[in-house]
Scaffold this active site. Structure first.
Site, short mmCIF file in Angstrom:
data_model
loop_
_atom_site.label_atom_id
_atom_site.label_comp_id
_atom_site.label_asym_id
_atom_site.label_seq_id
_atom_site.Cartn_x
_atom_site.Cartn_y
_atom_site.Cartn_z
CB THR A 133 -5.12 -25.81 -8.63
OG1 THR A 133 -5.07 -24.61 -9.05
CG2 THR A 133 -3.77 -26.69 -8.55
CD GLU A 134 -8.85 -30.92 -3.85
OE1 GLU A 134 -8.94 -32.10 -3.27
OE2 GLU A 134 -9.33 -29.83 -3.51
CD GLU A 164 -9.30 -20.09 -16.52
OE1 GLU A 164 -8.88 -20.15 -15.20
OE2 GLU A 164 -10.27 -20.06 -16.89
CB CYS A 223 -10.14 -18.23 -11.95
SG CYS A 223 -10.68 -17.64 -13.66
CE LYS A 279 -19.74 -31.77 -14.29
NZ LYS A 279 -20.58 -30.92 -13.44
N GLY A 311 -11.61 -24.87 -13.69
CA GLY A 311 -12.12 -25.14 -12.31
C GLY A 311 -10.87 -24.82 -11.23
CD GLU A 355 -8.90 -19.61 -6.79
OE1 GLU A 355 -9.29 -18.84 -7.92
OE2 GLU A 355 -8.80 -20.82 -7.04
N GLY A 371 -8.09 -30.11 -11.15
CA GLY A 371 -7.03 -30.09 -12.66
C GLY A 371 -5.93 -31.22 -12.28
#
Length: 790
Positions: A246-247, A266, A300, A192, A244, A397, A249
């Site tokens: 961290t949230e 990642e 990133c 996707k 993508g 970030e 993830g």
């Protein structure tokens, strides 16, 4: 007028790239795209489409299908149907398909670069000169791995059907990072792309058609976050690979915790850019331009935290501001442009909000007087100075062209500031002293360190993070392993659910008990904080002794002791091997008495096997200690990349029930071999083994705190370990319920979690119970890029 004067007064004129070919490609498809499923183009089952927009103009480019759960289900079914035939091809046949994909990318390189720039907003120079060549490089590189796979990874097999979700900042490159190793290892794929940037993924689907890739091997389903959720939660997916935030993830970790899906993440970063006083400042400034303003800072691993040695701060700041004033912002298809468009309004609003908050927290904002485009989404290159290390802009970030600067005095302080973040993706170190540069690089907690360089990538060199930047690697040998598993592990039967019979709790001081052991923390015996213990009974029901019940405070003390033992990772591999040999020697000397005591719990035959195999296992890991080395890569730049195996840090371990001694050693030994410190929960069946183990440790020169043992109820102590934010990883052996808890409860700091997936591992079989499979999970790979030559 002199040449110097003419050069100083030159103005850059526009140098527009002709988008005709890419626009014609869009027009030939009526600017409407369905999903690519089973080798054909299919309309969305719910009939919904969304617009993809050029961020530099705000104009609509095309309509793209909105994927539903039904679309995802069809794609997964297609991938599953193609799996056996794809794996049935010879390695050479799969290699030829990857080679064909690489060649076709090269043939269409300019069209792909223009399409990427139109859809993403990044400067055409970056798409043309960096992204697309790297896409081809990844397919070439992994074509080689496909050819060599059976020889280099014997007794391994592909995960199966892989779900992949990629971001919008490097759309086609992230596709290559994920699809190339997946196909090379014999997996089939459902990918996707990002909602904002789906076009080059769809162009790649067409390339798959052109090279005759078997139908169903690659499937592309477009859509928003709900499409990604459907992919993550699909029961017939064997692995998820995500790049993508961290949230998101964390959400994926929670969503996959109850399944056996293999997972690699990642995630975000807040990478330090460290400049020492002896650095070549002009080169460092150019590195900064590439480090933070590349792709508008939407990277990133962007060097978004500038750490300057105090003595050069003013001089470097002046040079940096002068250079920022020369940066050109404008239409991304202009080949003379340095900074293109921000991807979307929501991202631009976020950048503006965070910069405003940084100024409110005391930062000084400086932006050059540069001409801004009259339309589209743009943001000036921004320098925030006098930033406090705890400020939001130093910790969160921003994902935009914003640099947060602060100063340091000593190398030690530089390392402390560099590591003052929950992330650990990348970093850049600048110094003309190789000693300073490499010493700093070794101490920074990040998966990639660039020395006197920045933003260098290659398919042969692993990329990935520490801590909340995720786990797993992309690229290189380590990236290939993410798509493989040992055959025996995949085929292992489910572990029967073990319910340890609970006996009545008794006071530790209760008289008349033959044998009572304590906790082992920081190299010393310790009483349990709870003041309670459990009866331990043998196979015939006879009372063997009492074992303490550890609690949250005991785990806290054990983790603190493990943290204080971090110098273990800095000892030489030879010295760690010597300690392991000493442990084998001392276990051997006490073999008869330990066997005798253990036999009352597991029987004489098993007890004897556990002790003898335990001695062998100690020898085995002593042998591995100085042989499980990293590698030196030679990427196609004027650099080498040193891939170093580094310890994870402090690791919690929940040991198996049925093999009290051998199970403990099989999990703890690879971790301490790699330099980790351990907090272990021993077998509930016979936790009295703790008393024998700490006597072995104390007589073997093992530093205090390297191994800490807290007996108790596994399910209760696992919860404490998984939720502890100062642990770097958890290893858990148990039934499916226990393994699910380990993954679900670990999302707080996204610590690495490795479990047996509820499967029964035969620790008495050396093929299953020891070796590289364990060591690969006991290390994390750091790639240090070092320039060389003229």
């Amino acid at each position: 007028m002199s040449v110097t004067e003419k050069f100083a007064t030159m103005e850059y004129g526009p140098a527009p790239e002709d988008p005709k070919e890419s626009l014609q490609w869009l027009d030939r498809r009526n600017r409407r795209f369905g999903h690519f499923i089973g080798g054909s183009w299919q309309p969305p089952r719910e009939g919904r489409y969304f617009d993809t927009v050029d961020p530099s103009t705000g104009e609509k480019i095309a309509e793209v299908a909105q994927g539903s759960a039904a679309d995802v289900g069809a794609a997964v079914k297609s991938a599953r149907g193609a799996l056996r035939a794809w794996q049935g091809l010879s390695p050479h046949s799969r290699a030829r398909f990857l080679y064909a994909l690489a060649r076709q990318v090269q043939k269409h390189s300019r069209r792909l670069a223009v399409l990427e720039t139109i859809d993403n907003g990044k400067p055409i120079r970056e798409s043309r000169d960096i992204d697309i060549p790297l896409v081809a490089r990844h397919f070439y590189y992994h074509a080689g791995w496909a050819q060599l796979l059976e020889r280099e990874f014997p007794d391994h097999q592909a995960c199966g059907v892989v779900g992949q979700i990629i971001p919008w900042n490097f759309p086609l490159l992230m596709l290559a990072w994920k699809i190339a190793p997946a196909l090379a290892t014999g997996n089939t794929v459902v990918l996707k792309p990002a909602e904002y940037t789906p076009l080059t993924a769809l162009a790649f689907a067409e390339i798959c058609e052109e090279v005759g890739l078997p139908k169903g091997v690659v499937n592309i389903v477009t859509g928003d976050g709900s499409t990604g959720e459907a992919l993550v939660s699909h029961a017939d997916i064997d692995k998820i690979a995500f790049t993508g935030s961290t949230e998101v993830g964390r959400a994926i970790r929670r969503a996959t915790s109850a399944s056996h899906k293999k997972l690699s993440l990642e995630l975000g970063g807040k990478s330090p850019f460290v400049i020492f006083q002896d650095a070549d400042l002009d080169s460092a400034v150019e590195g900064l331009v590439d480090g933070i303003w590349f792709n508008q800072g939407q990277v990133c691993c962007a060097g978004s935290r500038l750490l300057i040695q105090e003595s050069i701060a003013e001089k470097l700041t002046r040079k940096l501001q002068m250079r920022m004033s020369t940066l050109r912002i404008g239409a991304p298809l202009d080949k003379a442009i340095d900074i293109g468009a921000i991807i979307a309004r929501v991202q631009l609003d976020r950048i503006e909000r965070l910069v405003k908050q940084g100024v409110e927290e005391g930062a000084t904002c400086w932006q050059p007087e540069v001409v801004m485009p009259s339309r589209g989404l743009y943001y000036k290159p921004t320098l925030l100075s006098n930033v406090h290390p705890s400020s939001l802009v130093a910790q969160e970030e921003i994902f935009g062209p914003v640099l947060a600067a602060m100063t340091f005095r000593t190398p030690k302080e530089a390392v402390e500031l560099a590591n003052n973040t929950v992330y650990g993706l990348a970093s850049s170190v600048w110094s003309e002293s190789v000693n300073v540069a490499l010493q700093t690089a070794a101490q920074i907690k990040a998966g990639v360190v660039w020395v006197n360089s920045t933003n260098l990538f290659d398919a042969a060199c692993g990329f990935g993070g520490y801590r909340e930047s995720g786990f797993g690697r992309e690229g290189g040998r380590e990236g290939l392993r993410e798509y493989l598993e040992p055959v025996w592990f995949r085929k292992a039967p489910a572990l029967p659910k073990v319910r340890t019979k609970r006996t009545e709790e008794a006071e530790v001081a209760n008289p008349g008990i033959d044998r009572t052991v304590k906790l082992y923390i920081g190299g010393k015996q310790a009483r349990p904080d709870s003041g309670y213990s459990l009866e331990v009974r043998g196979r015939n029901g006879k009372l063997l002794g009492e074992s303490p019940i550890g609690n949250r405070k005991d785990i806290r003390n054990a983790v603190e002791a493990a943290r204080k033992a971090e110098s273990w990772a800095k000892t030489t591999a030879h010295n760690r091997a010597q300690v392991l040999y000493y442990m084998a020697e001392n276990l051997s000397q006490r073999a008869a008495e330990i066997t005798s005591r253990l036999s009352s719990a597991v029987g004489k035959r098993q007890a004897s096997e556990e002790v003898q195999l335990g001695i062998e296992r100690l020898f085995s890991y002593a042998a591995w200690a100085d042989k499980f080395d990293g590698a030196v890569h030679n990427p196609p730049f004027r650099n080498i990349a040193i891939a170093m195996n580094e310890a994870l840090g402090a690791v919690g371990v929940v040991c198996p029930t049925e093999a009290p001694l051998l199970g403990f050693l099989s999990l703890v030994l690879p971790l301490i071999t790699a330099g980790n410190a351990v907090v272990a929960v021993p077998s509930e069946k016979y936790p009295l083994i703790t008393g024998d183990l700490y006597q072995v440790f104390e007589t073997s020169d093992l530093p205090g705190g390297v191994v800490n043992i807290v007996p108790g109820r596994a399910s209760e102590l696992l919860k404490v370990l998984a939720e502890h934010d100062d642990l770097d990883a958890v290893w858990c052996y148990g039934d499916s319920e226990l393994c699910t808890s380990a993954k679900a409860l670990s999302t707080g700091n996204l610590k690495q979690v490795w479990t047996n997936e509820g499967r029964e591992i035969d620790f008495f079989d050396a093929n299953q119970g020891e070796g590289p499979f364990y060591l690969e999970h006991a290390y994390q790979v750091k790639n240090i890029w070092v320039p060389y030559g003229e």
